[in-house]
Design a protein around this motif. Structure first.
Motif, mmCIF file in Angstrom:
data_model
loop_
_atom_site.group_PDB
_atom_site.id
_atom_site.type_symbol
_atom_site.label_atom_id
_atom_site.label_comp_id
_atom_site.label_asym_id
_atom_site.label_seq_id
_atom_site.Cartn_x
_atom_site.Cartn_y
_atom_site.Cartn_z
ATOM 1 N N GLY A 97 0.968 -1.495 -0.033
ATOM 2 C CA GLY A 97 0.033 0.026 0.033
ATOM 3 C C GLY A 97 0.680 1.212 -0.030
ATOM 4 N N GLN A 98 2.151 1.108 -0.002
ATOM 5 C CA GLN A 98 2.795 2.433 -0.049
ATOM 6 C C GLN A 98 3.004 2.824 -1.281
ATOM 7 N N HIS A 99 3.011 4.228 -1.509
ATOM 8 C CA HIS A 99 3.404 4.906 -2.850
ATOM 9 C C HIS A 99 4.929 5.319 -3.005
ATOM 10 N N THR A 100 5.205 4.995 -4.249
ATOM 11 C CA THR A 100 6.608 5.272 -4.510
ATOM 12 C C THR A 100 6.822 6.808 -5.036
ATOM 13 N N GLY A 101 6.011 7.465 -5.708
ATOM 14 C CA GLY A 101 5.989 8.673 -6.084
ATOM 15 C C GLY A 101 6.738 8.803 -7.515
ATOM 16 N N SER A 102 6.886 7.775 -8.225
ATOM 17 C CA SER A 102 7.734 7.654 -9.431
ATOM 18 C C SER A 102 6.990 6.772 -10.163
ATOM 19 N N GLN A 103 7.316 6.752 -11.716
ATOM 20 C CA GLN A 103 6.742 5.918 -12.631
ATOM 21 C C GLN A 103 7.712 4.778 -12.975
ATOM 22 N N THR A 104 8.995 4.818 -12.260
ATOM 23 C CA THR A 104 10.063 3.974 -12.596
ATOM 24 C C THR A 104 10.527 3.367 -11.047
ATOM 25 N N VAL A 105 10.647 2.110 -10.896
ATOM 26 C CA VAL A 105 10.846 1.900 -9.421
ATOM 27 C C VAL A 105 12.134 0.902 -9.635
ATOM 28 N N GLN A 106 13.310 1.126 -8.935
ATOM 29 C CA GLN A 106 14.492 0.438 -8.922
ATOM 30 C C GLN A 106 14.445 -0.676 -7.736
ATOM 31 N N LEU A 107 14.475 -2.133 -8.028
ATOM 32 C CA LEU A 107 14.360 -2.885 -6.659
ATOM 33 C C LEU A 107 15.793 -3.473 -6.704
ATOM 34 N N LYS A 108 16.618 -2.796 -5.692
ATOM 35 C CA LYS A 108 17.904 -3.343 -5.248
ATOM 36 C C LYS A 108 18.265 -3.585 -3.893
ATOM 37 N N PRO A 109 18.227 -4.680 -3.535
ATOM 38 C CA PRO A 109 17.969 -6.021 -4.190
ATOM 39 C C PRO A 109 16.464 -6.260 -4.236
ATOM 40 N N VAL A 110 16.112 -7.258 -4.746
ATOM 41 C CA VAL A 110 14.536 -7.967 -4.836
ATOM 42 C C VAL A 110 14.490 -8.730 -3.497
ATOM 43 N N ALA A 111 13.468 -8.172 -2.774
ATOM 44 C CA ALA A 111 13.148 -8.597 -1.399
ATOM 45 C C ALA A 111 11.786 -9.300 -1.417
ATOM 46 N N ARG A 112 11.361 -10.393 -0.314
ATOM 47 C CA ARG A 112 10.468 -11.160 -0.451
ATOM 48 C C ARG A 112 9.165 -10.054 -0.169
ATOM 49 N N SER A 113 9.227 -8.971 0.315
ATOM 50 C CA SER A 113 7.894 -8.193 0.195
ATOM 51 C C SER A 113 7.818 -7.526 -0.918
ATOM 52 N N ASP A 114 8.636 -7.792 -2.034
ATOM 53 C CA ASP A 114 8.245 -7.161 -3.270
ATOM 54 C C ASP A 114 7.372 -7.962 -4.204
ATOM 55 N N ALA A 115 7.195 -9.386 -3.636
ATOM 56 C CA ALA A 115 6.214 -10.196 -4.424
ATOM 57 C C ALA A 115 4.661 -9.645 -4.211
ATOM 58 N N GLY A 116 3.976 -9.764 -5.144
ATOM 59 C CA GLY A 116 2.633 -9.346 -5.137
ATOM 60 C C GLY A 116 2.019 -8.570 -6.330
ATOM 61 N N THR A 117 1.092 -7.577 -6.059
ATOM 62 C CA THR A 117 0.484 -6.867 -6.967
ATOM 63 C C THR A 117 0.785 -5.445 -6.996
ATOM 64 N N TRP A 118 1.530 -4.969 -8.099
ATOM 65 C CA TRP A 118 2.010 -3.564 -8.074
ATOM 66 C C TRP A 118 0.782 -2.800 -8.986
ATOM 67 N N ASN A 119 0.641 -1.679 -8.501
ATOM 68 C CA ASN A 119 -0.352 -0.724 -9.323
ATOM 69 C C ASN A 119 0.274 0.514 -9.709
ATOM 70 N N CYS A 120 0.229 0.958 -11.085
ATOM 71 C CA CYS A 120 0.414 2.064 -11.580
ATOM 72 C C CYS A 120 -0.767 2.847 -11.687
ATOM 73 N N THR A 121 -0.772 3.919 -11.173
ATOM 74 C CA THR A 121 -1.984 4.781 -10.946
ATOM 75 C C THR A 121 -1.593 6.257 -11.545
ATOM 76 N N PHE A 122 -2.674 6.969 -12.335
ATOM 77 C CA PHE A 122 -2.431 8.367 -12.766
ATOM 78 C C PHE A 122 -4.035 8.956 -12.789
ATOM 79 N N SER A 123 -3.976 10.077 -12.894
ATOM 80 C CA SER A 123 -5.055 10.804 -12.905
ATOM 81 C C SER A 123 -5.354 11.350 -14.225
ATOM 82 N N HIS A 124 -6.638 11.450 -14.895
ATOM 83 C CA HIS A 124 -7.133 12.258 -15.813
ATOM 84 C C HIS A 124 -8.459 12.065 -15.919
ATOM 85 N N ASP A 125 -8.866 13.281 -15.445
ATOM 86 C CA ASP A 125 -10.440 13.619 -15.111
ATOM 87 C C ASP A 125 -10.894 12.757 -13.795
ATOM 88 N N LYS A 126 -10.154 11.413 -13.900
ATOM 89 C CA LYS A 126 -10.590 10.669 -12.533
ATOM 90 C C LYS A 126 -9.232 9.732 -12.655
#
Length: 258
Positions: A97-126
């Motif tokens: 549920g944490q927001h990264t604030g960027s459209q590009t994310v660097q995973l260094k290194p990959v952790a077990r908590s990185d597994a799951g569903t990532w959502n790319c969010t943006f606004s345009h009228d809604k």
């Protein structure tokens, strides 16, 4: 222009834009197949000379490398939104549920908590969202090193947790007993092959000498000296085709009369 339809006759005219080949009309809707990033932008529909605008946004989310990520490796998550107004915010939301604030994310290194569903969010009228599922697996465990026999000049040095069989692991000049047996058998085979080759060579030479001797005994004897006999040569034969000359008669002797 992409497509123009005559309401009375239903006849259609197509423009020359690159999207025309992948577009078709379905009732009053424009259907675009195989959507690309360059298709994004503002579309205008004119009906009865009244314009109606519509903005097409093309969203793509990806992970590099693709597929299942290994624990402890590095990866990059990318979210691209084509056709979005400048200054719009695009950000990733982590599985927790944490927001990264960027459209590009660097995973260094990959952790077990990185597994799951990532959502790319943006606004345009809604607010819109595009999801990406990330799987993380642990690297394959490395097999433990095999126990080795430690030899040292110090007699107190021993191998811990080692079970040594005096028959199977006995060493002689650094080699095991079965290695010496294999070397001895190999040397014996080599010696026997050499002896066999020598015997065969001698037999072949004897046969060649015997055949050569038999050939020499079959040749007829030729004398280098010939007997010569001294005898008068025969008279020359008269040549054929020529007429033999008669001998001339002796001269007449005068008769003596008394």
């Amino acid at each position: 222009m992409i497509i123009s339809t005559n309401g009375k006759s239903g006849q259609q005219r197509k423009g020359s834009h690159h999207i025309v080949e992948r577009s078709r009309m379905k009732s009053t809707s424009l259907v675009i197949s195989r959507v690309k990033g360059e298709d994004a932008g503002k579309f205008t529909c004119k009906a009865d000379s009244n314009p109606y605008e519509h903005t097409l946004l093309v969203v793509s989310v990806s992970a590099s490398p693709s597929g299942v990520l290994q624990l402890g490796s590095e990866a990059t998550l990318q979210c691209n939104v084509a056709g979005l107004d400048p200054g719009s915010t695009v950000q990733w939301t982590r599985p927790d549920g944490q927001h990264t604030g960027s459209q590009t994310v660097q995973l260094k290194p990959v952790a077990r908590s990185d597994a799951g569903t990532w959502n790319c969010t943006f606004s345009h009228d809604k607010k819109y969202s595009e999801s990406l599922n990330i799987k993380v697996k642990e690297p394959a465990p490395t097999p433990p090193p095999l126990p080795s026999l430690i030899t040292n000049a110090n007699p107190k040095t021993t191998c811990i947790d080692c079970a040594i069989d005096p028959l199977s692991d006995a060493l002689l000049l650094g080699l095991k007993w079965w290695v010496w047996v294999a070397i001895g058998v190999g040397c014996l085979v080599v010696v026997l092959l050499l002896v066999l080759v020598i015997v065969l060579c001698k037999r072949i030479r004897r046969k060649k000498a015997k055949l050569h001797k038999m050939k020499n005994s079959r040749q007829p004897l030729k004398s280098k000296q010939y007997c010569q006999c001294n005898r008068p040569t025969a008279a020359a034969k008269p040549q054929q085709g020529r007429r033999r000359e008669k001998p001339s008669a002796p001269p007449l002797q005068p008769l003596l009369m008394e």
